[in-house]
Scaffold this active site. Structure first.
Site, PDB file in Angstrom:
ATOM      1  N   SER A  66      -3.004  -3.634   4.538  1.00  0.00           N
ATOM      2  CA  SER A  66      -3.037  -2.354   3.828  1.00  0.00           C
ATOM      3  C   SER A  66      -3.442  -2.481   2.362  1.00  0.00           C
ATOM      4  CB  SER A  66      -1.668  -1.702   3.989  1.00  0.00           C
ATOM      5  OG  SER A  66      -1.736  -0.358   3.640  1.00  0.00           O
ATOM      6  N   ARG A 538      13.907  -2.641  -7.391  1.00  0.00           N
ATOM      7  CA  ARG A 538      14.103  -2.997  -5.967  1.00  0.00           C
ATOM      8  C   ARG A 538      13.103  -4.083  -5.581  1.00  0.00           C
ATOM      9  NH1 ARG A 538       9.819  -0.793  -3.301  1.00  0.00           N
ATOM     10  NH2 ARG A 538      10.667  -1.385  -1.290  1.00  0.00           N
TER      11      ARG A 538
HETATM   12  C1  G16 Z   1       3.753  -0.082   2.829  1.00  0.00           C
HETATM   13  C2  G16 Z   1       4.665   0.910   3.499  1.00  0.00           C
HETATM   14  C3  G16 Z   1       5.013   2.034   2.546  1.00  0.00           C
HETATM   15  C4  G16 Z   1       5.569   1.482   1.243  1.00  0.00           C
HETATM   16  C5  G16 Z   1       4.627   0.426   0.672  1.00  0.00           C
HETATM   17  C6  G16 Z   1       5.214  -0.295  -0.516  1.00  0.00           C
HETATM   18  O1  G16 Z   1       2.564   0.545   2.465  1.00  0.00           O
HETATM   19  O2  G16 Z   1       4.039   1.405   4.646  1.00  0.00           O
HETATM   20  O3  G16 Z   1       5.928   2.880   3.162  1.00  0.00           O
HETATM   21  O4  G16 Z   1       5.740   2.492   0.313  1.00  0.00           O
HETATM   22  O5  G16 Z   1       4.368  -0.563   1.653  1.00  0.00           O
HETATM   23  O6  G16 Z   1       6.372  -0.960  -0.103  1.00  0.00           O
HETATM   24  P1  G16 Z   1       7.077  -2.031  -1.020  1.00  0.00           P
HETATM   25  O7  G16 Z   1       7.369  -1.322  -2.316  1.00  0.00           O
HETATM   26  O8  G16 Z   1       8.300  -2.416  -0.274  1.00  0.00           O
HETATM   27  O9  G16 Z   1       6.116  -3.163  -1.256  1.00  0.00           O
HETATM   28  P2  G16 Z   1       1.140  -0.087   2.854  1.00  0.00           P
HETATM   29  O10 G16 Z   1       0.156   0.927   2.371  1.00  0.00           O
HETATM   30  O11 G16 Z   1       1.049  -1.379   2.124  1.00  0.00           O
HETATM   31  O12 G16 Z   1       1.217  -0.231   4.331  1.00  0.00           O
END
Ligand code: G16
Length: 580
Positions: A66, A538
């Site tokens: 992603s 976090r």
């Molecule tokens: C993924 C999740 C999202 C989240 C993001 C960031 O996004 O699908 O729900 O908001 O990671 O998460 P973290 O702050 O835990 O790194 P993506 O677009 O990378 O699939």
């Protein structure tokens, strides 16, 4: 069906786990440097096949990291309803991914994944058409160079359990979710599983409904309302627009292709940038994460005029933010952007859906609940707008679509978007049934079409563009009018590295740090120095980093609050590198 341990062991031996690699199931599945991931992806192939066997239905697996850098990759798991694999399965997924050798892989698969279901599976296999060879795992991937090698690992894992593996090739993550749902429901469900992915169905559903909507007059006009009030004037509605789309050099560029002629036909000209054709790198200086966090126009937008209507996708096209480049300062300094993030998309959708619901007859609305789901990152001004202006209930969950999606399902209309642009609007079966019963009402008809424009399985940038463009057109709005719904509180997000981010644990939907000791008190102490201040820290579930969010009355104050909170995280949680 019995587990063919020898087949699994033999296939597994080609995908050994690096000894020092300990994958964890994060915010959106497994994610790491692509060179480390072959064993993880192979085992996710096993897991997706096992879920198909356990549920007697087709499942999916998307190879993508992603928004992460191009060198990373990862896996997102899709269940038969098109949703994400349930959280209750995450610990066993992590256990399987961490097995040290092939024998352990077989043991965890047999005892912990298939477990008590094995005898039942064996009994049903002889009687049921859902034998392994009739079940399919659909596998998709994004544009990362590591995709072919990891795709081979995934297919091998699926086939080791005797389940069919069908490669969907380059697709967006939301398309894969849609395809899995379609494979299990409706006309595309075949007795022996989907032979080929049904992408045409995806476009026919979303774009077809969008085109129908754009040919309809305002619901309010049809229902005998004033017509030029909440929904703007018919003249403005028909004004042609140009939308510059930053495709992040990802898979969205190719998948937006079919929309270009379709939208041109109704006066929306899509100008695709960062398609990969210009040699740009995935998510580097572009993409929704970059635009949202850096508040700068992406690469390849140098010639886009200030004030233009623009949006940005991420690498697998499940995030969407809108923006408008600001005029560069005298002397040539970067102009920044006027950002319309996931919160703004959420409020636009919520306001519109609420207006339509207000035009429904009483009997359709009895006991129907509308709810918005946000995370701690939601700008405080959006939460206040929701409460004070829209007067809709709000729920706050931890970060991660899996949490928001689940909470949104509790309502009949569940509107959920993360600030970073992930989200969708879910309609309950009960509400859809009621809307069909009153579909001579124009608002009901419009809501039914919206439920087709909006991907019901997961947040989807392509679907999001159609939703936003439809609402703006209905209202006769440009980005400035949308932006004026409410004024964001100034905010800042920073990230920093610590020795072990797992020492930071949180509670209250990540708004409070539980460990390390003293961190929450320190953050609370700093926050009280800042008028309208709010901050939290976090651990990321997708990157090796700790994220800090701060908002305050001025941009300078938000920047300073973020820096001060990052300093205490650095001091108390083992910061690496130079102190913020
Ligand atoms: C993924 C999740 C999202 C989240 C993001 C960031 O996004 O699908 O729900 O908001 O990671 O998460 P973290 O702050 O835990 O790194 P993506 O677009 O990378 O699939």
């Amino acid at each position: 069906m019995s587990l063919n341990a020898e087949a699994v062991r033999a296939a597994s031996s080609a995908f050994r786990k690096p000894p020092d690699f300990h994958p964890s199931y994060g915010t959106a599945g497994f994610r790491a440097d692509a060179d480390l991931l072959a064993s993880t992806v192979f085992r996710c192939g096993l897991l997706a096949a096992a879920r198909a066997l356990l549920l007697g239905a087709h499942t999916g697996l998307m190879i993508t990291a992603s928004h992460n850098p191009v060198v990373d990759n990862g896996v997102k798991m899709v269940d038969p309803d098109g949703g994400m694999m349930p959280q209750s399965f995450e610990p066993v997924a992590a256990e399987l991914a961490n097995c040290a050798n092939d024998d352990d892989v077989v043991a965890v698969l047999r005892d912990r994944v298939l477990g008590a279901a094995l005898p039942a599976l064996a009994a049903s296999a002889s009687a049921s058409p859902q034998q392994p060879q009739h079940l399919t795992v659909l596998v998709g991937h994004d544009t990362r160079p590591s995709a072919p090698q990891l795709l081979a690992a995934a297919l091998s894992g699926v086939r080791a359990l005797g389940v069919r593996a069908v490669s969907c090739g380059l697709v967006t993550t939301p398309q894969l979710h849609f395809l899995v749902h379609a494979a299990n429901h409706g006309s595309s469900r075949a007795a022996d599983g989907p032979a080929a992915p049904q992408l045409q169905l995806y476009y026919d559903t979303l774009v077809g409904a969008f085109l129908q909507l754009s040919q309809r007059p305002h619901a309010e006009d049809l229902n005998g309302g004033a017509g030029s009030g909440a929904y703007g004037s018919g003249t403005a509605e028909r004004k042609a627009v140009v939308l510059y789309v930053d495709c992040a050099n990802g898979v969205g560029a190719q998948q937006l292709g079919p929309l270009v002629p379709a939208l041109r036909g109704v006066g929306i000209e899509l100008q695709l940038r960062n398609t990969g054709a210009g040699g740009g790198t995935l998510n580097l200086g572009c993409g929704a994460d970059y635009v949202q966090k850096e508040r700068m126009p992406p690469s390849e937008f140098g010639d886009v005029p200030a004030g233009a209507r623009c949006c940005s996708l991420d690498g697998d096209a499940d995030r969407l933010v809108y923006f408008s480049p600001l005029a560069a300062a005298a002397g040539g300094g970067g102009g920044g952007v006027s950002l319309l993030d996931g919160d703004k998309v959420s409020m636009l959708a919520a306001a519109y859906v609420r207006d339509l619901m207000g035009q429904l007859p009483e009997e359709a609305l009895r006991g129907i609940r509308v709810c918005c789901v946000q995370t701690a990152y939601a700008n405080g001004a959006s939460t206040a707008y929701l409460r004070d202006v829209l007067q809709l209930p709000a729920v706050c969950t931890p970060t991660g679509v899996k949490f928001l999606h689940e909470a949104a399902h509790d309502a009949d209309v569940g509107i959920y978007f993360e600030s970073n642009g992930h989200g969708t609007v879910l309609f309950s079966q009960e509400l859809l049934k009621r809307l069909r019963a009153v579909d001579s009402n124009a608002a009901a008809k419009e809501l039914l079409l919206l439920a087709r424009v909006i991907n019901q399985t997961v947040g989807d940038a392509i679907s999001g563009i159609l939703l936003v463009e439809h609402i703006l057109r209905r209202k006769g709005w440009g980005l400035p009018e949308w932006q004026a719904l409410y004024s964001d509180l100034p905010s800042r997000q920073v990230k920093l590295k610590v020795a072990d981010r797992a020492i930071i644990t949180t509670a209250d939907a990540e708004r409070v740090c539980v460990t390390p000791a003293g961190l929450q008190d320190a953050i609370a102490h700093i926050v009280q120095e800042f008028p309208q201040g709010r901050a939290f820290a976090r651990p990321s579930g997708t990157e090796d980093a700790v994220r800090v969010y701060a908002e305050a009355a001025t941009q300078q104050a938000a920047d300073e609050l973020a820096r001060r909170v990052a300093q205490v995280v650095y001091d108390l949680a083992g910061g690496l590198g130079s102190r913020p």
